[in-house]
Design an enzyme around this catalytic site. Structure first.
Site, PDB file in Angstrom:
ATOM      1  N   THR A  31     -15.230  14.608 -10.269  1.00  0.00           N
ATOM      2  CA  THR A  31     -14.023  15.039  -9.914  1.00  0.00           C
ATOM      3  C   THR A  31     -12.910  13.820  -9.608  1.00  0.00           C
ATOM      4  OG1 THR A  31     -14.960  16.805  -8.580  1.00  0.00           O
ATOM      5  CG2 THR A  31     -12.693  16.310  -7.830  1.00  0.00           C
ATOM      6  N   ASP A  48     -14.647  12.494  -3.259  1.00  0.00           N
ATOM      7  CA  ASP A  48     -15.211  13.483  -4.170  1.00  0.00           C
ATOM      8  C   ASP A  48     -16.501  12.972  -4.833  1.00  0.00           C
ATOM      9  OD1 ASP A  48     -15.775  16.199  -4.848  1.00  0.00           O
ATOM     10  OD2 ASP A  48     -13.784  16.855  -4.516  1.00  0.00           O
ATOM     11  N   SER A  98      -9.314   3.208  11.661  1.00  0.00           N
ATOM     12  CA  SER A  98      -8.709   2.623  12.914  1.00  0.00           C
ATOM     13  C   SER A  98      -8.703   3.668  13.961  1.00  0.00           C
ATOM     14  CB  SER A  98      -7.540   2.073  12.506  1.00  0.00           C
ATOM     15  OG  SER A  98      -6.470   2.989  11.959  1.00  0.00           O
ATOM     16  N   LYS A 155       1.041  -1.266  -0.124  1.00  0.00           N
ATOM     17  CA  LYS A 155       0.088   0.002  -0.073  1.00  0.00           C
ATOM     18  C   LYS A 155       0.850   1.256  -0.052  1.00  0.00           C
ATOM     19  CE  LYS A 155      -2.229   1.523   3.791  1.00  0.00           C
ATOM     20  NZ  LYS A 155      -1.787   2.937   3.752  1.00  0.00           N
ATOM     21  N   ARG A 192       4.190   1.355  10.491  1.00  0.00           N
ATOM     22  CA  ARG A 192       5.419   1.650  11.215  1.00  0.00           C
ATOM     23  C   ARG A 192       5.890   0.362  11.898  1.00  0.00           C
ATOM     24  NH1 ARG A 192       2.423   6.628  14.118  1.00  0.00           N
ATOM     25  NH2 ARG A 192       0.788   5.775  12.877  1.00  0.00           N
ATOM     26  N   GLN A 210      -4.140   7.006  16.485  1.00  0.00           N
ATOM     27  CA  GLN A 210      -4.152   5.746  15.758  1.00  0.00           C
ATOM     28  C   GLN A 210      -3.995   4.633  16.809  1.00  0.00           C
ATOM     29  OE1 GLN A 210      -4.949   3.815  13.279  1.00  0.00           O
ATOM     30  NE2 GLN A 210      -3.135   3.584  12.040  1.00  0.00           N
ATOM     31  N   GLN A 211      -5.141   3.800  16.606  1.00  0.00           N
ATOM     32  CA  GLN A 211      -5.146   2.760  17.566  1.00  0.00           C
ATOM     33  C   GLN A 211      -4.600   1.528  17.043  1.00  0.00           C
ATOM     34  OE1 GLN A 211      -9.376   3.839  19.829  1.00  0.00           O
ATOM     35  NE2 GLN A 211      -9.507   3.567  17.699  1.00  0.00           N
ATOM     36  N   TYR A 212      -4.163   0.549  17.728  1.00  0.00           N
ATOM     37  CA  TYR A 212      -3.602  -0.598  17.338  1.00  0.00           C
ATOM     38  C   TYR A 212      -4.099  -1.840  17.744  1.00  0.00           C
ATOM     39  CZ  TYR A 212       0.089   2.172  14.906  1.00  0.00           C
ATOM     40  OH  TYR A 212       0.797   2.803  14.134  1.00  0.00           O
ATOM     41  N   LYS A 236      -7.719   7.295  -0.817  1.00  0.00           N
ATOM     42  CA  LYS A 236      -8.976   7.526   0.035  1.00  0.00           C
ATOM     43  C   LYS A 236      -9.858   8.723  -1.025  1.00  0.00           C
ATOM     44  CE  LYS A 236      -7.425   6.493   4.383  1.00  0.00           C
ATOM     45  NZ  LYS A 236      -6.084   6.153   4.492  1.00  0.00           N
TER      46      LYS A 236
HETATM   47  O1  S5P Z   1      -8.612   3.788   9.206  1.00  0.00           O
HETATM   48  C1  S5P Z   1      -7.670   3.684   8.441  1.00  0.00           C
HETATM   49  C2  S5P Z   1      -7.394   3.518   7.356  1.00  0.00           C
HETATM   50  C3  S5P Z   1      -6.241   3.504   6.658  1.00  0.00           C
HETATM   51  S1  S5P Z   1      -6.174   3.023   5.001  1.00  0.00           S
HETATM   52  N1  S5P Z   1      -6.549   3.795   9.397  1.00  0.00           N
HETATM   53  C4  S5P Z   1      -5.189   3.733   8.834  1.00  0.00           C
HETATM   54  O2  S5P Z   1      -4.134   3.742   9.669  1.00  0.00           O
HETATM   55  N2  S5P Z   1      -5.054   3.693   7.565  1.00  0.00           N
HETATM   56  C5  S5P Z   1      -3.790   3.709   6.644  1.00  0.00           C
HETATM   57  O3  S5P Z   1      -3.015   2.543   7.456  1.00  0.00           O
HETATM   58  C6  S5P Z   1      -2.999   4.835   7.217  1.00  0.00           C
HETATM   59  O4  S5P Z   1      -3.019   5.836   6.188  1.00  0.00           O
HETATM   60  C7  S5P Z   1      -1.406   4.432   7.372  1.00  0.00           C
HETATM   61  O5  S5P Z   1      -1.032   4.352   5.813  1.00  0.00           O
HETATM   62  C8  S5P Z   1      -1.600   2.651   7.592  1.00  0.00           C
HETATM   63  C9  S5P Z   1      -1.417   2.506   8.949  1.00  0.00           C
HETATM   64  O6  S5P Z   1       0.127   2.830   9.185  1.00  0.00           O
HETATM   65  P1  S5P Z   1       0.682   2.325  10.680  1.00  0.00           P
HETATM   66  O7  S5P Z   1       2.120   3.118  10.695  1.00  0.00           O
HETATM   67  O8  S5P Z   1      -0.178   3.108  11.743  1.00  0.00           O
HETATM   68  O9  S5P Z   1       0.612   0.926  10.952  1.00  0.00           O
END
Ligand code: S5P
Length: 481
Positions: free
Chosen positions: A318, A314, A369, A278, A448, A427-429, A311
């Site tokens: 467009t 539009d 996420s 990706k 990451r 960001q949630q893992y 993503k």
């Molecule tokens: O909801 C989302 C959708 C996407 S596509 N949450 C995300 O994190 N992503 C993408 O996934 C985000 O743009 C990034 O490229 C990747 C997650 O990266 P990481 O470094 O947090 O693993």
């Protein structure tokens, strides 16, 4: 009889049964109350003598090496079939009455027999095995021994297991899965119906300790990637499932680095472990045509798909330009792109106009996420509907759990690390086992966790193993549910 010629005859018979409407597809309520997309009305066979003769011969060939003194057809359809077998092979027949007459001899079994005689039961369809078992019990009450039965169609709903538990071996000429295989290959079923029937079989297939599953379809969990590949109408999802199975990986590398040199090095190192890469091309400081040319070469070298995480969000007109033109000309090199559902179906139609002629595909972002995101509840459900309506081009979702039971859709989940947690920007893992195992997603998207690791190739390998193990475990658990 050589196996292959028997196989050919079975294929021909299944086709003929479909032609005479002994097999029908639609919406049916079975005797058990279960809704079924497939219905067998084998009674119509009696109107087609050639079918009756072929059925009785195939049944006979299944039991040609078994030992028995008489045969007994289960009323009604199997009665004339047993009669044909009896006459053609000079084997005496018995008939089991459904109820004793209440007068005269009051017998349950008609015909001549001695105590201890062995009898082969003949039946047209077996689901749970109850009718064969009842017949065997009636015969048993007259001291007739039943250790085997033969059936034309095994519906794979526990009959074999139930009968085996009662000391009866069931032979069958074909199964419901064979019917699906033959008729789908012969183009006698619409692709949608193939999916419905596959789900139905998977959901209702006998599993130990559960005669019929009452839970919602879990077909994505039960079907292998290769089986799901066969159900996809879009060539790219078929290819992705196939790569996943062949390379044993459900890992998508999110190659979010900012220089093209770094990008290409990272992709070359991790390529053997991923099924898809990706990109965010708009974060590259030095984007040029050579980067995508090299990336395409690496995709061929390591066998992965390219997904540009653009993503789109539009109106249709467009996105047509954003997808095909501008600096990046995404549609020229990205196999897959994604889009938000927020603009409505026009966004998909715009992308499809450009992408479909090039054999491309799109994912819809149904969930995200990041904490506090708005893609939840009815928004997610409406996104699934939008995908359903554009199945030829939309191949699945960005989501954080399984949101569709349609096995041709791919569920791809970002926000994955080997340890659960959060970054400082929302960001949630989740872990691979949580995402694939518990939440039923299909692919993990990792950024990451890989490119910031000391050894990205090794990190990719760890994610590959963790993700694929979670898939294998999920399949095994679904089988024994
Ligand atoms: O909801 C989302 C959708 C996407 S596509 N949450 C995300 O994190 N992503 C993408 O996934 C985000 O743009 C990034 O490229 C990747 C997650 O990266 P990481 O470094 O947090 O693993």
């Amino acid at each position: 009889m050589a196996a292959s010629s028997m196989e050919n005859r079975v294929v021909a018979l299944i086709s003929r049964l479909h032609d005479v409407q002994a097999v029908k597809f639609g919406d049916f309520t079975l005797k058990s109350g279960i809704q079924s997309p497939v219905y067998f009305d084998l009674r119509v066979m009696i109107s087609y003598p050639d079918v009756m003769v072929e059925v009785s011969q195939l049944l006979w060939e299944k039991i040609s090496t078994s030992n028995f003194k008489s045969i007994c057809g289960v009323p009604y359809t199997a009665l004339p079939i047993a009669t044909l077998m009896s006459a053609a092979h000079n084997v005496p027949m018995l008939i089991r009455r459904k109820e004793a007459k209440g007068y005269g001899t009051n017998k349950l079994i008609e015909g001549t027999f001695s105590k201890g005689d062995s009898c082969m039961i003949v039946e047209d369809v077996v689901s749970s095995g109850s009718s064969v078992l009842e017949t065997a019990q009636s015969l048993g009450a007259s001291d007739i021994v039943v250790t085997e039965a033969v059936v034309l169609l095994n519906r794979e709903q526990g009959g074999v297991e139930k009968l085996e538990a009662n000391g009866i071996k069931l032979h069958s000429v074909f199964t419901m899965t064979d019917v699906l295989d033959v008729l789908s290959r012969a183009g006698k079923m619409e692709p949608d119906m193939v999916i419905k029937v596959t789900e139905y079989i998977a959901t209702n297939k006998f599993q130990p300790n559960k005669e019929i599953l009452s839970v919602k379809p879990k077909s994505n969990n039960i079907l292998k990637y290769s089986e799901r590949a066969a159900l996809c109408s879009n060539g790219l999802s078929r290819r992705l499932f196939t790569i996943m199975e062949q390379k044993k990986t459900n890992l998508v590398l999110s190659a979010d680095v900012t220089s093209s040199k770094e990008l290409l090095q990272l992709v070359d190192k991790t390529g053997p472990h991923v099924c898809m890469v990706k990109t965010h091309v708009d974060i590259l400081e030095d984007f040029n045509q050579d980067v995508v040319d090299s990336l395409t070469k690496l995709a061929a070298k390591h066998d992965f798909l390219i997904f540009e995480d653009r993503k789109f969000a539009d109106i249709g007109n467009t996105v047509v330009h954003q997808y095909s033109g501008g600096l990046y000309r995404i549609s020229e090199w990205a196999d897959v792109v994604n889009a938000h559902a927020i603009p409505g179906p026009g966004v998909v139609q715009g992308l499809k106009k450009v992408g479909a002629p090039k054999g491309r595909a799109c994912l819809l972002i149904a969930e995200m996420s990041s904490s506090g995101n708005l893609a939840t509840g009815s928004y997610t459900q409406d996104t699934v509907k939008m995908a359903e309506e554009n199945k030829d081009f939309v191949i699945g979702f960005i989501c954080v759990s399984k949101i569709s039971s349609n096995p041709s859709f791919l569920h791809m989940t970002p926000g994955v690390q080997l340890e659960a947690g959060q970054d400082s920007l929302g960001q949630q893992y989740l872990t691979p086992s949580e995402v694939i195992g518990k939440r039923g997603s299909d692919l993990i998207i990792v950024g990451r966790g890989i490119y910031q690791a000391q050894d990205p190739a090794n990190a990719a390998k760890q994610f590959q193993i963790a993700g694929y193990d979670a898939y294998v475990t999920r399949m095994a658990e679904a089988m024994i549910l």
